[in-house]
Design a protein around this motif. Structure first.
Motif, PDB file in Angstrom:
ATOM      1  N   HIS A   1      40.059  32.183  39.206  1.00  0.00           N
ATOM      2  CA  HIS A   1      39.939  31.238  38.098  1.00  0.00           C
ATOM      3  C   HIS A   1      40.877  31.598  36.944  1.00  0.00           C
ATOM      4  CE1 HIS A   1      36.431  29.767  40.254  1.00  0.00           C
ATOM      5  NE2 HIS A   1      35.936  31.006  40.276  1.00  0.00           N
ATOM      6  N   ILE A   2      42.095  31.940  37.320  1.00  0.00           N
ATOM      7  CA  ILE A   2      43.122  32.263  36.330  1.00  0.00           C
ATOM      8  C   ILE A   2      44.000  31.028  36.144  1.00  0.00           C
ATOM      9  CG2 ILE A   2      45.091  33.736  35.784  1.00  0.00           C
ATOM     10  CD1 ILE A   2      43.809  35.887  37.542  1.00  0.00           C
ATOM     11  N   ALA A   3      44.106  30.578  34.940  1.00  0.00           N
ATOM     12  CA  ALA A   3      44.881  29.360  34.659  1.00  0.00           C
ATOM     13  C   ALA A   3      46.374  29.660  34.748  1.00  0.00           C
ATOM     14  CB  ALA A   3      44.520  28.836  33.278  1.00  0.00           C
ATOM     15  N   TYR A   4      47.117  28.749  35.310  1.00  0.00           N
ATOM     16  CA  TYR A   4      48.575  28.850  35.375  1.00  0.00           C
ATOM     17  C   TYR A   4      49.131  27.432  35.426  1.00  0.00           C
ATOM     18  CZ  TYR A   4      48.134  27.916  40.411  1.00  0.00           C
ATOM     19  OH  TYR A   4      47.849  27.346  41.639  1.00  0.00           O
TER      20      TYR A   4
ATOM     21  N   ASP B   1      39.640  50.143  45.573  1.00  0.00           N
ATOM     22  CA  ASP B   1      38.476  49.506  44.942  1.00  0.00           C
ATOM     23  C   ASP B   1      38.179  48.129  45.510  1.00  0.00           C
ATOM     24  OD1 ASP B   1      40.595  48.070  43.991  1.00  0.00           O
ATOM     25  OD2 ASP B   1      40.265  48.527  41.869  1.00  0.00           O
ATOM     26  N   ARG B   2      38.928  47.739  46.578  1.00  0.00           N
ATOM     27  CA  ARG B   2      38.747  46.456  47.251  1.00  0.00           C
ATOM     28  C   ARG B   2      38.957  45.271  46.308  1.00  0.00           C
ATOM     29  NH1 ARG B   2      34.144  47.163  51.932  1.00  0.00           N
ATOM     30  NH2 ARG B   2      34.989  49.099  52.782  1.00  0.00           N
ATOM     31  N   LYS B   3      39.774  45.459  45.307  1.00  0.00           N
ATOM     32  CA  LYS B   3      40.141  44.389  44.387  1.00  0.00           C
ATOM     33  C   LYS B   3      41.642  44.146  44.472  1.00  0.00           C
ATOM     34  CE  LYS B   3      36.446  45.468  41.082  1.00  0.00           C
ATOM     35  NZ  LYS B   3      36.144  45.852  39.666  1.00  0.00           N
ATOM     36  N   PHE B   4      42.086  43.030  43.901  1.00  0.00           N
ATOM     37  CA  PHE B   4      43.494  42.689  43.900  1.00  0.00           C
ATOM     38  C   PHE B   4      43.947  42.490  42.461  1.00  0.00           C
ATOM     39  CE2 PHE B   4      41.476  41.041  47.739  1.00  0.00           C
ATOM     40  CZ  PHE B   4      42.196  41.717  48.714  1.00  0.00           C
ATOM     41  N   ASN B   5      45.232  42.713  42.223  1.00  0.00           N
ATOM     42  CA  ASN B   5      45.743  42.713  40.860  1.00  0.00           C
ATOM     43  C   ASN B   5      46.821  41.675  40.609  1.00  0.00           C
ATOM     44  OD1 ASN B   5      44.537  45.437  39.637  1.00  0.00           O
ATOM     45  ND2 ASN B   5      45.104  45.810  41.761  1.00  0.00           N
ATOM     46  N   GLY B   6      47.152  40.863  41.598  1.00  0.00           N
ATOM     47  CA  GLY B   6      48.188  39.858  41.394  1.00  0.00           C
ATOM     48  C   GLY B   6      49.554  40.486  41.283  1.00  0.00           C
ATOM     49  N   TYR B   7      50.321  40.048  40.278  1.00  0.00           N
ATOM     50  CA  TYR B   7      51.653  40.609  40.072  1.00  0.00           C
ATOM     51  C   TYR B   7      51.542  42.002  39.448  1.00  0.00           C
ATOM     52  CZ  TYR B   7      53.842  36.066  40.962  1.00  0.00           C
ATOM     53  OH  TYR B   7      54.273  34.904  41.534  1.00  0.00           O
ATOM     54  N   VAL B   8      52.187  42.993  40.055  1.00  0.00           N
ATOM     55  CA  VAL B   8      52.242  44.344  39.490  1.00  0.00           C
ATOM     56  C   VAL B   8      53.650  44.887  39.651  1.00  0.00           C
ATOM     57  CG1 VAL B   8      49.807  44.849  39.964  1.00  0.00           C
ATOM     58  CG2 VAL B   8      51.537  45.432  41.666  1.00  0.00           C
ATOM     59  N   SER B   9      54.045  45.761  38.760  1.00  0.00           N
ATOM     60  CA  SER B   9      55.335  46.431  38.912  1.00  0.00           C
ATOM     61  C   SER B   9      55.185  47.599  39.878  1.00  0.00           C
ATOM     62  CB  SER B   9      55.838  46.930  37.558  1.00  0.00           C
ATOM     63  OG  SER B   9      54.971  47.935  37.067  1.00  0.00           O
ATOM     64  N   MET B  10      56.306  48.053  40.387  1.00  0.00           N
ATOM     65  CA  MET B  10      56.259  49.203  41.302  1.00  0.00           C
ATOM     66  C   MET B  10      55.682  50.421  40.604  1.00  0.00           C
ATOM     67  SD  MET B  10      57.859  52.314  42.075  1.00  0.00           S
ATOM     68  CE  MET B  10      59.608  52.399  41.790  1.00  0.00           C
ATOM     69  N   GLU B  11      56.061  50.666  39.351  1.00  0.00           N
ATOM     70  CA  GLU B  11      55.537  51.838  38.653  1.00  0.00           C
ATOM     71  C   GLU B  11      54.027  51.708  38.429  1.00  0.00           C
ATOM     72  OE1 GLU B  11      57.711  52.180  35.047  1.00  0.00           O
ATOM     73  OE2 GLU B  11      56.812  50.398  34.112  1.00  0.00           O
ATOM     74  N   TYR B  12      53.542  50.495  38.164  1.00  0.00           N
ATOM     75  CA  TYR B  12      52.107  50.294  38.007  1.00  0.00           C
ATOM     76  C   TYR B  12      51.404  50.547  39.340  1.00  0.00           C
ATOM     77  CZ  TYR B  12      47.672  47.987  36.863  1.00  0.00           C
ATOM     78  OH  TYR B  12      46.340  47.708  36.665  1.00  0.00           O
TER      79      TYR B  12
ATOM     80  N   TYR C   1      59.558  25.411  35.552  1.00  0.00           N
ATOM     81  CA  TYR C   1      58.263  25.892  36.042  1.00  0.00           C
ATOM     82  C   TYR C   1      58.461  27.258  36.704  1.00  0.00           C
ATOM     83  CZ  TYR C   1      56.013  21.335  35.431  1.00  0.00           C
ATOM     84  OH  TYR C   1      55.493  20.171  34.907  1.00  0.00           O
ATOM     85  N   ARG C   2      57.479  28.121  36.491  1.00  0.00           N
ATOM     86  CA  ARG C   2      57.501  29.380  37.235  1.00  0.00           C
ATOM     87  C   ARG C   2      57.021  29.106  38.657  1.00  0.00           C
ATOM     88  NH1 ARG C   2      54.679  35.280  35.888  1.00  0.00           N
ATOM     89  NH2 ARG C   2      55.671  36.363  37.653  1.00  0.00           N
ATOM     90  N   ILE C   3      57.741  29.649  39.621  1.00  0.00           N
ATOM     91  CA  ILE C   3      57.434  29.404  41.027  1.00  0.00           C
ATOM     92  C   ILE C   3      56.462  30.473  41.513  1.00  0.00           C
ATOM     93  CG2 ILE C   3      58.362  29.085  43.334  1.00  0.00           C
ATOM     94  CD1 ILE C   3      59.196  26.993  41.246  1.00  0.00           C
ATOM     95  N   PHE C   4      55.322  30.042  42.011  1.00  0.00           N
ATOM     96  CA  PHE C   4      54.317  30.948  42.562  1.00  0.00           C
ATOM     97  C   PHE C   4      54.241  30.748  44.071  1.00  0.00           C
ATOM     98  CE2 PHE C   4      52.988  30.089  38.211  1.00  0.00           C
ATOM     99  CZ  PHE C   4      52.767  31.372  37.719  1.00  0.00           C
ATOM    100  N   SER C   5      54.174  31.835  44.794  1.00  0.00           N
ATOM    101  CA  SER C   5      54.016  31.740  46.248  1.00  0.00           C
ATOM    102  C   SER C   5      52.621  31.208  46.565  1.00  0.00           C
ATOM    103  CB  SER C   5      54.203  33.114  46.879  1.00  0.00           C
ATOM    104  OG  SER C   5      53.131  33.977  46.508  1.00  0.00           O
ATOM    105  N   PRO C   6      52.407  30.691  47.782  1.00  0.00           N
ATOM    106  CA  PRO C   6      51.057  30.239  48.146  1.00  0.00           C
ATOM    107  C   PRO C   6      50.004  31.338  47.990  1.00  0.00           C
ATOM    108  CG  PRO C   6      52.656  29.428  49.729  1.00  0.00           C
ATOM    109  CD  PRO C   6      53.386  30.357  48.818  1.00  0.00           C
ATOM    110  N   ALA C   7      50.390  32.600  48.298  1.00  0.00           N
ATOM    111  CA  ALA C   7      49.430  33.689  48.172  1.00  0.00           C
ATOM    112  C   ALA C   7      49.027  33.903  46.710  1.00  0.00           C
ATOM    113  CB  ALA C   7      50.026  34.971  48.736  1.00  0.00           C
ATOM    114  N   MET C   8      49.984  33.806  45.786  1.00  0.00           N
ATOM    115  CA  MET C   8      49.654  33.976  44.373  1.00  0.00           C
ATOM    116  C   MET C   8      48.862  32.793  43.851  1.00  0.00           C
ATOM    117  SD  MET C   8      50.376  36.877  43.190  1.00  0.00           S
ATOM    118  CE  MET C   8      49.933  36.405  41.523  1.00  0.00           C
ATOM    119  N   GLN C   9      49.173  31.599  44.322  1.00  0.00           N
ATOM    120  CA  GLN C   9      48.376  30.437  43.902  1.00  0.00           C
ATOM    121  C   GLN C   9      46.925  30.596  44.352  1.00  0.00           C
ATOM    122  OE1 GLN C   9      50.214  26.555  44.720  1.00  0.00           O
ATOM    123  NE2 GLN C   9      52.156  27.629  45.006  1.00  0.00           N
ATOM    124  N   ALA C  10      46.731  31.055  45.579  1.00  0.00           N
ATOM    125  CA  ALA C  10      45.371  31.266  46.072  1.00  0.00           C
ATOM    126  C   ALA C  10      44.668  32.353  45.262  1.00  0.00           C
ATOM    127  CB  ALA C  10      45.409  31.648  47.545  1.00  0.00           C
ATOM    128  N   TYR C  11      45.423  33.428  44.897  1.00  0.00           N
ATOM    129  CA  TYR C  11      44.829  34.501  44.089  1.00  0.00           C
ATOM    130  C   TYR C  11      44.372  33.969  42.736  1.00  0.00           C
ATOM    131  CZ  TYR C  11      44.680  38.551  40.993  1.00  0.00           C
ATOM    132  OH  TYR C  11      44.303  39.485  40.062  1.00  0.00           O
TER     133      TYR C  11
END
Length: 782
Positions: free
Chosen positions: A676-679, A383-394, A661-671
């Motif tokens: 516009h997701i607050a963290y 669907d050309r979208k991204f979902n951020g953090y997902v589990s393997m089963e998801y 603090y939860r550590i976010f990778s640069p890729a997740m911070q950019a996502y």
């Protein structure tokens, strides 16, 4: 003449008779060697089902319907009737009956015309093997050939040859062929009246035609039945019933079931090929596929293929290569089960199973579903979208592409390729040197047969077994092998159980909407797939009893915008399971001993650390699955007002506080920033700190490293400069060919027009960390 002289003459006669006999015997052996018997008979290839039902029959090369009648088909009634009519002394003479020859010769001489013949069954076989004009020389040759037949074959084998060569008019030869075409029966199921009717036709095959001359055939039949009665061959009751039996037979048609499988097997060097096909299942699925595809024609979708496997035996129970074999408009004679197509997402369950066994993943392991670039290869989700953090089963439930590519990169594509090669994926074996990470998204070749066999392994606790199509099948063996292929361990029973658990859930996006209100859903595990360009729709499902593979599309390769595995292939899959396995009371797959449960952190899927608060249950394999504790959170030293953070090098002795603090990778911070997701961000680093760190440097997203770009001189379009940085970076500095180009906000994109040839692009963050890439630019006249 004296007694002594008589004895001498008798001895002389016996002596010369004995020598003459030896001479004739040796002459026979010599002629037998010089003139071998022409007994090579080509029979029609007959394809039968698992229960012996005839599926398909093929003409011989001389365009004859000549089905082999086996010894087991010669019932006592059939033997007795034929022998009584044609050759009463068949089991007593050596192939030529001297008494019958003498009797026929005397009758022909006295009546000055041919009134009766003296051909035995053996001589008739000889004449059928080597037809000649009816002359005395031809009769002598027939007698010699008859002796050859008796020398080579037993009486039963000669009788078998006879019933196989009987002419029944047109291109029909043999009792079995006639019994099937005229009575739709096997020879051992024929009645006395039917056997006798068939026995009279070979004497006059052109004037006694079944369906046209039935009255004449009945008259001839009853004449012979009365002769049998006078000779006390059968009881009066049997004769009476046979005489009164009507004859309504007419020529029928040969069965043409399972045409694709029959066409595939017809070249095997044997007249009878018993397949594993269950005829009722085959006909049912042929009808389901035809009806279903008829509904899809308005959507420009013209074909479907279905393969059904009996999991208990590994035998193919139904083989439907297309919706209609006779459909020339949509290439119905193409075998969709063996056609090499792009498999879409159908290989993802096996990738994740291999990752579980490699200790890389568990169902709750968290993967980043964000943009990524592998040396110019940037996969996208369907669907050309991204979902951020997902589990393997998801990721598996939603068939996400980026987590799959990341998992394959983590596992190594060679591991997946070698597993598929061991399971006889022949196109993958041919292309193994060309395959890359895109293979997990369908960038390889596979057939419905290969994929269905692979999914059947999930019903066998992860063990692949070669599918069998017919009795004695070795075709599924490795190329050049004479035995069926050995079993292959695709994944452990523990990994197979976890994959089965995920694929059997119904709250998935690939669940067909048309079935959402259905009262009876088949209990199956299934996976869908859609190839690039929407050319192929796949849906493969299984339970403990069956594995069913469904492909829908066009054999021409034409893509259709509405084509997808979930919406087009899965409804047919559900129909098939609800038809062939509606009241399945078998239990579902049990948890094997090698699987256990544990509590993990939902943020990573790893065993929790003391700071982890959101916990979930997860399956894992002891001594295999990851045991490293979750490190998703880090204790950071910050200023009392929370506006600045300190590293170990600049942390003051006093006047600070610590916070997790939860550590976010640069890729997740950019996502998060792009969506516009607050963290909770780590405060900016102490600007007075002079330490320079080598890790956490910027990642250049555009242009792609190592790529070639073609720019138009007439309509030049600048290239984009974008990167990802650590959370404590505010600005970056761009350099082109070691010359400063521009300073910009860390998350802002810049544009530039490069020069021709190799171009070096450098990005440095405000902490002094740098990253370089090279590209090549071509300016063209477009």
């Amino acid at each position: 003449m004296s007694r002594k002289g008589t004895i001498k003459k008798v001895k002389t006669f016996v002596k010369w008779g004995f020598l003459g006999g030896i001479f004739l015997f040796l002459l026979f052996l010599l002629l037998n060697r010089l003139c071998p018997l022409p007994d090579k008979i080509e029979y029609s290839t007959v394809i039968t089902g698992r229960k012996g039902d005839i599926l398909h029959v093929y003409l011989t090369h001389d365009q004859q319907w000549r089905m082999q009648t086996r010894l087991s088909d010669l019932s006592p009634l059939l033997r007795r009737t034929i022998i009584e009519k044609e050759d009463k002394y068949f089991y007593d003479h050596p192939g030529v009956n001297p008494l019958a020859i003498g009797r026929a010769l005397l009758r022909n001489i006295f009546r000055m015309r041919r009134t009766s013949g003296a051909s035995t069954i053996t001589m008739q076989v000889a004449r059928a093997l080597e037809p000649r004009k009816r002359t005395y020389l031809a009769k002598c040759i027939e007698a010699f050939r008859a002796l050859q037949l008796e020398w080579k074959y037993s009486k039963d084998e000669i009788l078998q040859l006879y019933v196989n060569l009987l002419p029944y008019g047109g291109n029909i030869q043999g009792v079995r062929t006639a019994a099937l075409l005229y009575f739709n029966k096997d020879p051992d199921h024929l009645s006395l009246a039917e056997i006798t009717a068939l026995a009279v036709i070979p004497n006059r095959p052109s004037t006694l035609v079944m369906g046209r001359d039935n009255d004449k055939i009945v008259a001839e039949r009853n004449q012979w039945l009365r002769r049998f009665a006078s000779d006390h061959v059968f009881t009066p009751k049997e004769i009476e019933d046979a005489v009164r039996e009507p004859l309504t037979a007419t020529r029928g048609r040969m069965p043409t079931y399972a045409p694709h499988l029959s066409q595939r097997l017809r070249s095997l060097p044997q007249p009878y090929i018993q397949t594993s096909i269950d005829l009722n299942t085959q006909l049912t699925i042929e009808q389901l596929a035809a009806n279903y595809v008829r509904q899809l024609h308005a959507s420009s979708i013209g074909q479907a293929a279905v393969l059904v496997v009996d999991n208990a035996t590994g035998q193919v129970a139904a083989y439907v290569g297309s919706a209609d074999f006779k459909d020339t408009t949509d290439q119905g004679q193409v075998d969709g089960i063996r056609a090499v197509r792009e498999p879409g997402s159908t290989l993802k369950p096996f990738l994740y199973g291999l990752c579980i066994d490699a200790g890389l993943l568990t169902p709750k392991t968290v993967i980043e579903d964000v943009p990524i670039d592998y040396q110019g290869y940037a996969p996208e989700n369907f669907d050309r979208k991204f979902n951020g953090y997902v589990s393997m089963e998801y990721a598996l439930e939603h068939s996400l592409n980026i987590p799959a590519v990341k998992s394959l990169s983590l596992l190594g594509k060679d591991r997946l390729v070698s597993t598929l090669m061991a399971c006889h994926f022949r196109q993958i074996q041919k292309d193994r040197g060309k395959l890359g990470l895109s293979m997990i998204l369908g960038g390889c070749g596979a057939t419905l047969e290969e994929l269905t066999g692979l999914y059947a392994s999930l019903a066998h606790e992860g063990e692949w077994r070669a599918l069998t199509l017919y009795q004695g099948d070795t075709a599924a063996a490795a190329p050049g092998a004479a035995r069926p292929a050995p079993a292959v361990r695709v994944m452990s029973p523990a990994a197979a159980f976890m994959i089965n658990d995920i694929l059997s859930r119904v709250n998935r996006p690939d669940f067909p909407l048309t079935w959402s209100t259905t009262a009876h859903l088949p209990r199956i595990a299934w996976k869908t797939g859609t190839s690039y360009g929407r050319r192929d729709a796949w849906s493969i499902g299984y339970n403990q009893r069956f594995t069913v593979g469904v492909w829908v599309g066009n054999f021409s390769g034409k893509g259709v915008p509405s084509l997808s595995g979930a919406t087009v292939a899965t409804p047919l899959l559900f129909q098939i399971f609800n038809t062939i396995d509606y009241d399945n009371g078998q239990e579902w797959f049990h948890q094997p001993p090698g699987v256990d449960s544990r509590i993990v952190c939902s943020e990573t899927g790893l065993p929790p650390s003391p700071q982890c608060t959101d916990l979930v249950s997860d399956y894992f394999i002891p001594l295999v699955s990851p045991t490293t504790a979750c490190q998703s959170r880090k204790l950071i030293a910050i200023s009392p007002n929370g506006r600045m953070s300190y590293c170990p090098y600049c942390k003051p002795a006093t006047g600070y506080r610590e916070k997790w603090y939860r550590i976010f990778s640069p890729a997740m911070q950019a996502y998060y920033d792009d969506h516009h997701i607050a963290y909770e961000k780590i405060p900016p680093h102490n600007p007075s700190c002079e330490a320079i760190f080598g890790e956490g440097g910027p990642i250049i997203l555009s242009p792609s490293k190592g790529s070639e770009y073609y720019l138009s001189r007439k309509h030049p379009e600048p290239l984009q400069l974008s990167c990802r940085t650590a959370g404590d970076v505010a600005r970056v500095y761009w350099y082109i060919n070691n010359a400063f180009y521009k300073s910009a906000d860390a998350h802002a994109s810049q544009f530039f027009l490069p020069s021709e040839g190799p171009v070096k692009i450098s990005c440095t963050d405000d902490k002094g960390r740098n990253k370089d890439i090279w590209i090549r630019v071509h300016w063209v006249d477009l």
